[in-house]
Motif scaffolding. Structure first.
Motif, PDB file in Angstrom:
ATOM      1  N   LYS A 106      11.730 -15.245   9.805  1.00 29.18           N
ATOM      2  CA  LYS A 106      11.833 -16.690   9.632  1.00 29.18           C
ATOM      3  C   LYS A 106      12.266 -17.362  10.924  1.00 29.18           C
ATOM      4  O   LYS A 106      11.782 -18.427  11.280  1.00 29.18           O
ATOM      5  N   ALA A 107      13.221 -16.701  11.626  1.00 29.74           N
ATOM      6  CA  ALA A 107      13.722 -17.263  12.875  1.00 29.74           C
ATOM      7  C   ALA A 107      12.630 -17.330  13.930  1.00 29.74           C
ATOM      8  O   ALA A 107      12.567 -18.264  14.730  1.00 29.74           O
ATOM      9  N   SER A 108      11.760 -16.329  13.929  1.00 24.67           N
ATOM     10  CA  SER A 108      10.700 -16.301  14.932  1.00 24.67           C
ATOM     11  C   SER A 108       9.461 -17.082  14.511  1.00 24.67           C
ATOM     12  O   SER A 108       8.506 -17.204  15.246  1.00 24.67           O
ATOM     13  N   GLY A 109       9.485 -17.581  13.255  1.00 17.17           N
ATOM     14  CA  GLY A 109       8.336 -18.331  12.768  1.00 17.17           C
ATOM     15  C   GLY A 109       7.239 -17.448  12.224  1.00 17.17           C
ATOM     16  O   GLY A 109       6.169 -17.912  11.879  1.00 17.17           O
ATOM     17  N   LYS A 110       7.449 -16.131  12.140  1.00 16.66           N
ATOM     18  CA  LYS A 110       6.427 -15.215  11.659  1.00 16.66           C
ATOM     19  C   LYS A 110       6.534 -15.059  10.149  1.00 16.66           C
ATOM     20  O   LYS A 110       7.613 -14.895   9.601  1.00 16.66           O
ATOM     21  N   THR A 111       5.417 -15.120   9.472  1.00 11.75           N
ATOM     22  CA  THR A 111       5.381 -14.851   8.036  1.00 11.75           C
ATOM     23  C   THR A 111       4.200 -13.961   7.739  1.00 11.75           C
ATOM     24  O   THR A 111       3.178 -14.019   8.421  1.00 11.75           O
ATOM     25  N   LYS A 112       4.360 -13.138   6.742  1.00 10.64           N
ATOM     26  CA  LYS A 112       3.252 -12.289   6.342  1.00 10.64           C
ATOM     27  C   LYS A 112       2.217 -13.137   5.603  1.00 10.64           C
ATOM     28  O   LYS A 112       2.579 -13.943   4.756  1.00 10.64           O
ATOM     29  N   PRO A 113       0.956 -13.003   5.933  1.00  9.86           N
ATOM     30  CA  PRO A 113      -0.051 -13.843   5.274  1.00  9.86           C
ATOM     31  C   PRO A 113      -0.141 -13.557   3.775  1.00  9.86           C
ATOM     32  O   PRO A 113      -0.150 -12.409   3.356  1.00  9.86           O
ATOM     33  N   ASP A 114      -0.156 -14.619   3.001  1.00  9.98           N
ATOM     34  CA  ASP A 114      -0.270 -14.503   1.552  1.00  9.98           C
ATOM     35  C   ASP A 114      -1.592 -15.155   1.172  1.00  9.98           C
ATOM     36  O   ASP A 114      -1.738 -16.370   1.266  1.00  9.98           O
ATOM     37  N   ASP A 115      -2.552 -14.364   0.775  1.00  9.75           N
ATOM     38  CA  ASP A 115      -3.900 -14.880   0.565  1.00  9.75           C
ATOM     39  C   ASP A 115      -4.409 -14.445  -0.806  1.00  9.75           C
ATOM     40  O   ASP A 115      -5.016 -13.388  -0.960  1.00  9.75           O
ATOM     41  N   ALA A 116      -4.165 -15.288  -1.804  1.00 11.44           N
ATOM     42  CA  ALA A 116      -4.605 -14.985  -3.164  1.00 11.44           C
ATOM     43  C   ALA A 116      -6.133 -15.003  -3.264  1.00 11.44           C
ATOM     44  O   ALA A 116      -6.718 -14.289  -4.088  1.00 11.44           O
ATOM     45  N   ILE A 117      -6.774 -15.819  -2.435  1.00  8.37           N
ATOM     46  CA  ILE A 117      -8.236 -15.908  -2.467  1.00  8.37           C
ATOM     47  C   ILE A 117      -8.860 -14.590  -2.034  1.00  8.37           C
ATOM     48  O   ILE A 117      -9.779 -14.075  -2.674  1.00  8.37           O
ATOM     49  N   TRP A 118      -8.363 -14.020  -0.932  1.00  8.41           N
ATOM     50  CA  TRP A 118      -8.881 -12.736  -0.471  1.00  8.41           C
ATOM     51  C   TRP A 118      -8.593 -11.635  -1.488  1.00  8.41           C
ATOM     52  O   TRP A 118      -9.429 -10.765  -1.723  1.00  8.41           O
ATOM     53  N   LYS A 119      -7.413 -11.680  -2.110  1.00  9.93           N
ATOM     54  CA  LYS A 119      -7.066 -10.663  -3.121  1.00  9.93           C
ATOM     55  C   LYS A 119      -8.041 -10.740  -4.298  1.00  9.93           C
ATOM     56  O   LYS A 119      -8.505  -9.724  -4.804  1.00  9.93           O
ATOM     57  N   LYS A 120      -8.380 -11.967  -4.719  1.00  7.28           N
ATOM     58  CA  LYS A 120      -9.330 -12.139  -5.825  1.00  7.28           C
ATOM     59  C   LYS A 120     -10.698 -11.573  -5.444  1.00  7.28           C
ATOM     60  O   LYS A 120     -11.352 -10.897  -6.247  1.00  7.28           O
ATOM     61  N   ILE A 121     -11.131 -11.843  -4.222  1.00  9.08           N
ATOM     62  CA  ILE A 121     -12.416 -11.327  -3.747  1.00  9.08           C
ATOM     63  C   ILE A 121     -12.403  -9.808  -3.726  1.00  9.08           C
ATOM     64  O   ILE A 121     -13.355  -9.149  -4.167  1.00  9.08           O
ATOM     65  N   GLN A 122     -11.308  -9.237  -3.220  1.00 15.59           N
ATOM     66  CA  GLN A 122     -11.178  -7.774  -3.169  1.00 15.59           C
ATOM     67  C   GLN A 122     -11.185  -7.173  -4.567  1.00 15.59           C
ATOM     68  O   GLN A 122     -11.855  -6.163  -4.817  1.00 15.59           O
TER      69      GLN A 122
END
Length: 285
Positions: free
Chosen positions: A25-41
């Motif tokens: 959080k301090a560095s501004g980095k977050t893990k991508p959360d992509d429900a759209i890609w998960k649905k496609i997969q």
């Protein structure tokens, strides 16, 4: 002792996770959360919106129910590189952004515009082009400069940038449903409309395919350089990255060039050309 040891390990793991989260959080980095890609997969299918009536981008060849065209085959190749199948939803161009926003489709192809970029993400370009006018051969439909569009009738879809250009210069836009090229050209030929403003490559091929009309691309008016991109919803960072990576691969290994030359009569629309004598149009995205 074993219980104490396990407890200490668990506490350390929690502390480590908390520190890692805090650091991200301090560095501004977050893990991508992509429900759209998960649905496609999960489904193993990506749904692509396309119009099915615009030769050579998306169309049904004569006596065939197999959809093809440059846009269509780019989607097919893209899906293959994403490791999923592609399903096509055929719809008018005017409906595509709405279908994308509602989740009916996962991807479409269109040019980027400032208003739509607030809601949607655009890939790197898969096609470069510019706009031209189809006019009557005998008199250029009375159009020799952009300002001559005033009072003319321009055939086109309601929400395209080409219709906006026509309106900007004072033309009345005559809208169609999901019509094929012959409907647009026939109306210019018979005088119901005066001009069709659209993509140069599409216009050139439409005229070649329909030589019965006494029409031509205006020889002196080239304007509005533009691109065609794969469009996705904003909240799909993983899908966006995968799509851009696949497009880059397709450029580097020559796949886009090969598809382009197949559908655009030997022209390579996948590389940015040098536009000579191009008319820039202020206020049009």
């Amino acid at each position: 002792m074993k219980k104490i040891g396990l407890f200490v390990i668990a506490v350390l793991l929690l502390i480590t996770a908390a520190c890692s989260d805090s650091s991200d959080k301090a560095s501004g980095k977050t893990k991508p959360d992509d429900a759209i890609w998960k649905k496609i997969q999960d489904k193993g299918v990506i749904v692509a919106g396309t119009d099915g009536t615009l030769y050579p981008a998306s169309y049904y060849p004569e006596n065939s129910d197999e959809l093809t065209g440059y846009n269509v085959e780019v989607f097919r190749e893209l899906a293959k590189r994403l490791g999923v199948k592609v399903k096509f939803e055929v719809m008018p161009f005017d409906s595509m952004l709405g279908a994308l926003n509602s989740g009916k489709v996962d991807i479409i192809q269109a040019g980027p515009r400032e208003e739509s970029k607030k809601k949607f993400t655009y890939s790197t370009p898969v096609k470069y082009s510019y706009a031209t006018m189809i006019v009557r051969k005998k008199d250029h439909s009375g159009i020799e400069k952009m300002e001559d569009l005033k009072g003319k009738k321009a055939g086109g879809a309601a929400t395209t940038v080409y219709s906006e250009i026509a309106k900007k210069y004072g033309a009345t836009v005559v809208t169609y449903g999901n019509a094929t090229n012959d409907a647009y050209l026939r109306d210019v030929d018979n005088g119901r409309t005066d001009v069709v403003i659209n993509d140069y490559y599409l216009q050139r091929l439409a005229l070649k395919a329909l030589p019965q009309f006494d029409l031509e691309i205006h020889p002196n008016l080239k304007f509005y350089p533009n691109t065609n991109n794969v469009v996705m919803k904003k909240d799909a960072p993983v899908l966006e990255q995968k799509v851009n990576d696949a497009i880059q691969e397709m450029k580097e290994d020559g796949t886009l060039t090969k598809l382009s030359k197949k559908f655009f009569a030997g022209e390579d629309v996948s590389t940015e050309p040098d536009f000579p004598d191009m008319i820039e149009i202020d206020g049009i995205e």
